[in-house]
Design a protein around this motif. Structure first.
Motif, PDB file in Angstrom:
ATOM      1  N   MET A  32      17.022  26.684  24.233  1.00 33.26           N
ATOM      2  CA  MET A  32      16.756  26.598  25.755  1.00 33.26           C
ATOM      3  C   MET A  32      16.521  25.153  25.920  1.00 33.26           C
ATOM      4  O   MET A  32      16.547  24.388  26.880  1.00 33.26           O
ATOM      5  CB  MET A  32      17.061  27.944  26.694  1.00 33.26           C
ATOM      6  N   LEU A  33      15.039  25.327  25.948  1.00 31.82           N
ATOM      7  CA  LEU A  33      14.183  24.019  25.791  1.00 31.82           C
ATOM      8  C   LEU A  33      14.910  22.742  25.608  1.00 31.82           C
ATOM      9  O   LEU A  33      14.923  21.908  25.632  1.00 31.82           O
ATOM     10  CB  LEU A  33      12.338  24.485  25.237  1.00 31.82           C
ATOM     11  N   LEU A  34      14.951  22.946  23.288  1.00 37.09           N
ATOM     12  CA  LEU A  34      15.573  21.781  23.104  1.00 37.09           C
ATOM     13  C   LEU A  34      16.414  21.423  23.619  1.00 37.09           C
ATOM     14  O   LEU A  34      17.345  20.022  23.506  1.00 37.09           O
ATOM     15  CB  LEU A  34      16.154  22.761  21.614  1.00 37.09           C
ATOM     16  N   GLY A  35      17.853  22.298  24.113  1.00 38.72           N
ATOM     17  CA  GLY A  35      19.092  21.447  25.123  1.00 38.72           C
ATOM     18  C   GLY A  35      18.825  20.934  26.116  1.00 38.72           C
ATOM     19  O   GLY A  35      19.152  19.579  26.560  1.00 38.72           O
ATOM     20  N   PHE A  36      17.664  22.018  27.438  1.00 36.88           N
ATOM     21  CA  PHE A  36      17.443  20.968  28.397  1.00 36.88           C
ATOM     22  C   PHE A  36      16.902  19.422  27.722  1.00 36.88           C
ATOM     23  O   PHE A  36      16.903  17.768  28.568  1.00 36.88           O
ATOM     24  CB  PHE A  36      16.408  22.132  29.218  1.00 36.88           C
ATOM     25  N   LEU A  37      16.034  19.728  26.531  1.00 37.25           N
ATOM     26  CA  LEU A  37      14.912  18.668  26.306  1.00 37.25           C
ATOM     27  C   LEU A  37      16.252  16.380  26.591  1.00 37.25           C
ATOM     28  O   LEU A  37      16.302  15.549  26.036  1.00 37.25           O
ATOM     29  CB  LEU A  37      14.125  18.576  25.915  1.00 37.25           C
ATOM     30  N   TYR A  39      19.398  17.101  27.097  1.00 37.70           N
ATOM     31  CA  TYR A  39      20.322  16.474  27.878  1.00 37.70           C
ATOM     32  C   TYR A  39      19.238  15.867  28.452  1.00 37.70           C
ATOM     33  O   TYR A  39      19.807  14.478  29.151  1.00 37.70           O
ATOM     34  CB  TYR A  39      20.587  17.802  28.926  1.00 37.70           C
ATOM     35  N   ARG A  40      18.550  16.125  28.870  1.00 35.08           N
ATOM     36  CA  ARG A  40      17.591  14.874  29.864  1.00 35.08           C
ATOM     37  C   ARG A  40      16.764  13.210  28.224  1.00 35.08           C
ATOM     38  O   ARG A  40      16.833  12.762  29.517  1.00 35.08           O
ATOM     39  CB  ARG A  40      15.971  15.537  29.700  1.00 35.08           C
ATOM     40  N   ALA A  41      16.911  13.703  27.511  1.00 40.33           N
ATOM     41  CA  ALA A  41      17.034  12.043  26.544  1.00 40.33           C
ATOM     42  C   ALA A  41      18.859  11.449  26.878  1.00 40.33           C
ATOM     43  O   ALA A  41      19.098  11.179  25.630  1.00 40.33           O
ATOM     44  CB  ALA A  41      16.558  12.785  25.131  1.00 40.33           C
ATOM     45  N   ALA A  42      19.295  11.673  27.778  1.00 36.13           N
ATOM     46  CA  ALA A  42      20.856  10.956  27.395  1.00 36.13           C
ATOM     47  C   ALA A  42      20.740   9.734  27.147  1.00 36.13           C
ATOM     48  O   ALA A  42      19.073   8.829  27.586  1.00 36.13           O
ATOM     49  CB  ALA A  42      20.847  11.056  29.010  1.00 36.13           C
ATOM     50  N   PRO A  43      21.316   9.128  26.242  1.00 38.20           N
ATOM     51  CA  PRO A  43      20.956   7.617  26.073  1.00 38.20           C
ATOM     52  C   PRO A  43      20.830   6.418  27.407  1.00 38.20           C
ATOM     53  O   PRO A  43      21.126   6.987  28.679  1.00 38.20           O
ATOM     54  CB  PRO A  43      23.200   7.328  25.787  1.00 38.20           C
ATOM     55  N   PRO A  44      19.585   5.786  27.166  1.00 39.73           N
ATOM     56  CA  PRO A  44      19.202   5.320  28.115  1.00 39.73           C
ATOM     57  C   PRO A  44      19.446   3.954  28.977  1.00 39.73           C
ATOM     58  O   PRO A  44      19.056   2.844  29.368  1.00 39.73           O
ATOM     59  CB  PRO A  44      17.598   4.402  27.259  1.00 39.73           C
ATOM     60  N   PHE A  45      21.171   3.458  28.476  1.00 38.37           N
ATOM     61  CA  PHE A  45      21.725   3.278  29.006  1.00 38.37           C
ATOM     62  C   PHE A  45      22.896   3.541  29.847  1.00 38.37           C
ATOM     63  O   PHE A  45      23.425   4.537  29.357  1.00 38.37           O
ATOM     64  CB  PHE A  45      22.206   1.942  28.090  1.00 38.37           C
ATOM     65  N   PRO A  46      23.285   2.721  30.608  1.00 36.54           N
ATOM     66  CA  PRO A  46      24.483   3.466  31.617  1.00 36.54           C
ATOM     67  C   PRO A  46      25.870   4.475  30.840  1.00 36.54           C
ATOM     68  O   PRO A  46      26.245   4.009  28.779  1.00 36.54           O
ATOM     69  CB  PRO A  46      25.578   2.480  32.089  1.00 36.54           C
ATOM     70  N   ARG A  47      26.307   5.790  30.794  1.00 37.34           N
ATOM     71  CA  ARG A  47      27.055   6.635  30.390  1.00 37.34           C
ATOM     72  C   ARG A  47      28.267   5.909  29.547  1.00 37.34           C
ATOM     73  O   ARG A  47      29.083   6.539  28.709  1.00 37.34           O
ATOM     74  CB  ARG A  47      26.667   8.073  31.295  1.00 37.34           C
ATOM     75  N   GLU A  48      29.041   4.979  30.700  1.00 35.41           N
ATOM     76  CA  GLU A  48      29.891   4.400  30.973  1.00 35.41           C
ATOM     77  C   GLU A  48      30.078   3.232  29.280  1.00 35.41           C
ATOM     78  O   GLU A  48      30.851   3.437  28.651  1.00 35.41           O
ATOM     79  CB  GLU A  48      30.771   3.391  32.178  1.00 35.41           C
ATOM     80  N   ARG A  82      17.268   2.551  19.459  1.00 35.39           N
ATOM     81  CA  ARG A  82      16.091   2.824  18.855  1.00 35.39           C
ATOM     82  C   ARG A  82      15.524   4.305  18.964  1.00 35.39           C
ATOM     83  O   ARG A  82      14.898   4.861  18.907  1.00 35.39           O
ATOM     84  CB  ARG A  82      15.539   1.403  18.139  1.00 35.39           C
ATOM     85  N   LYS A  83      15.253   4.093  20.217  1.00 33.15           N
ATOM     86  CA  LYS A  83      14.067   4.840  21.637  1.00 33.15           C
ATOM     87  C   LYS A  83      15.243   5.845  21.737  1.00 33.15           C
ATOM     88  O   LYS A  83      13.544   7.355  21.164  1.00 33.15           O
ATOM     89  CB  LYS A  83      13.631   3.696  22.828  1.00 33.15           C
ATOM     90  N   TYR A  84      15.867   5.717  21.961  1.00 32.59           N
ATOM     91  CA  TYR A  84      16.952   7.624  21.670  1.00 32.59           C
ATOM     92  C   TYR A  84      16.877   7.894  20.515  1.00 32.59           C
ATOM     93  O   TYR A  84      17.442   9.104  20.294  1.00 32.59           O
ATOM     94  CB  TYR A  84      18.001   7.169  22.379  1.00 32.59           C
ATOM     95  N   ARG A  85      17.046   7.104  19.733  1.00 33.81           N
ATOM     96  CA  ARG A  85      17.605   7.799  18.314  1.00 33.81           C
ATOM     97  C   ARG A  85      16.631   8.790  17.574  1.00 33.81           C
ATOM     98  O   ARG A  85      15.626   9.916  16.752  1.00 33.81           O
ATOM     99  CB  ARG A  85      17.869   6.715  17.350  1.00 33.81           C
ATOM    100  N   ARG A  86      14.423   8.067  17.854  1.00 29.46           N
ATOM    101  CA  ARG A  86      13.576   8.462  18.022  1.00 29.46           C
ATOM    102  C   ARG A  86      13.179  10.474  18.356  1.00 29.46           C
ATOM    103  O   ARG A  86      12.923  10.832  17.635  1.00 29.46           O
ATOM    104  CB  ARG A  86      12.711   7.537  17.971  1.00 29.46           C
ATOM    105  N   ILE A  87      13.741  10.390  20.023  1.00 33.04           N
ATOM    106  CA  ILE A  87      13.992  11.405  20.243  1.00 33.04           C
ATOM    107  C   ILE A  87      14.963  12.177  19.783  1.00 33.04           C
ATOM    108  O   ILE A  87      14.384  13.459  19.539  1.00 33.04           O
ATOM    109  CB  ILE A  87      14.104  11.249  21.912  1.00 33.04           C
ATOM    110  N   ALA A  88      16.301  11.464  19.969  1.00 27.67           N
ATOM    111  CA  ALA A  88      17.063  12.550  19.122  1.00 27.67           C
ATOM    112  C   ALA A  88      16.620  13.342  17.851  1.00 27.67           C
ATOM    113  O   ALA A  88      17.260  13.847  17.599  1.00 27.67           O
ATOM    114  CB  ALA A  88      18.547  12.381  19.200  1.00 27.67           C
ATOM    115  N   LEU A  89      15.786  12.560  16.853  1.00 28.80           N
ATOM    116  CA  LEU A  89      15.330  12.909  15.933  1.00 28.80           C
ATOM    117  C   LEU A  89      14.474  14.120  15.625  1.00 28.80           C
ATOM    118  O   LEU A  89      14.461  15.220  15.055  1.00 28.80           O
ATOM    119  CB  LEU A  89      15.312  11.360  14.612  1.00 28.80           C
ATOM    120  N   THR A  90      13.252  13.976  16.614  1.00 25.30           N
ATOM    121  CA  THR A  90      12.570  14.873  16.601  1.00 25.30           C
ATOM    122  C   THR A  90      12.523  16.128  17.133  1.00 25.30           C
ATOM    123  O   THR A  90      13.217  17.583  16.433  1.00 25.30           O
ATOM    124  CB  THR A  90      11.317  14.109  17.627  1.00 25.30           C
TER     125      THR A  90
END
Length: 124
Positions: A32-37, A39-48, A82-90
């Motif tokens: 649950m914590l990983l799912g929340f994290l 979700y919060r680590a969404a791509p750092p640019f607009p979703r569109e 690249r920052k998003y990729r590091r978070i997602a990989l972790t």
């Protein structure tokens, strides 16, 4: 290792079952914590902008050791991705680590305890 097995299979296997319940609850909370994290680590640019990218590119963004996505992304977004990729990989590594611990406990340890119970080595 055998004394650990004897402790876990003693008293009607209650220690094994209690440890399994504790591990299961801890795993659920961790997922649950990983799912929340994640979700919060969404791509750092607009979703569109992210949704406009081809599915193949979005998939490669999440895979480690790939660089094919850099050709299809705007140059201004590369550092943010690249920052998003590091978070997602972790987070992916944490997810697989939890899974490996569960697999080791339930499958490997459970199998050996079953063999000990079936052969009559567990008392109580």
């Amino acid at each position: 290792m055998k004394p650990l097995f004897l402790i876990l299979c003693s008293n009607g296997m209650r220690p094994f079952l209690r440890a399994g319940i504790a591990l299961g609850l801890l795993s659920i909370a961790s997922y649950m914590l990983l799912g929340f994290l994640l979700y919060r680590a969404a791509p750092p640019f607009p979703r569109e902008s992210f949704r406009r990218l081809p599915i193949r590119t979005r998939f490669f963004i999440l895979l480690p050791l790939t660089k094919g996505w850099q050709d299809e992304v705007a140059p201004g977004h590369i550092e943010a991705i690249r920052k998003y990729r590091r978070i997602a990989l972790t987070l992916q590594l944490a997810f697989y680590s939890i899974f490996a611990i569960e697999f080791g406990y339930y499958v490997i340890l459970g199998h050996w305890l079953f063999v000990m119970v079936a052969s009559g080595q567990c008392q109580g």
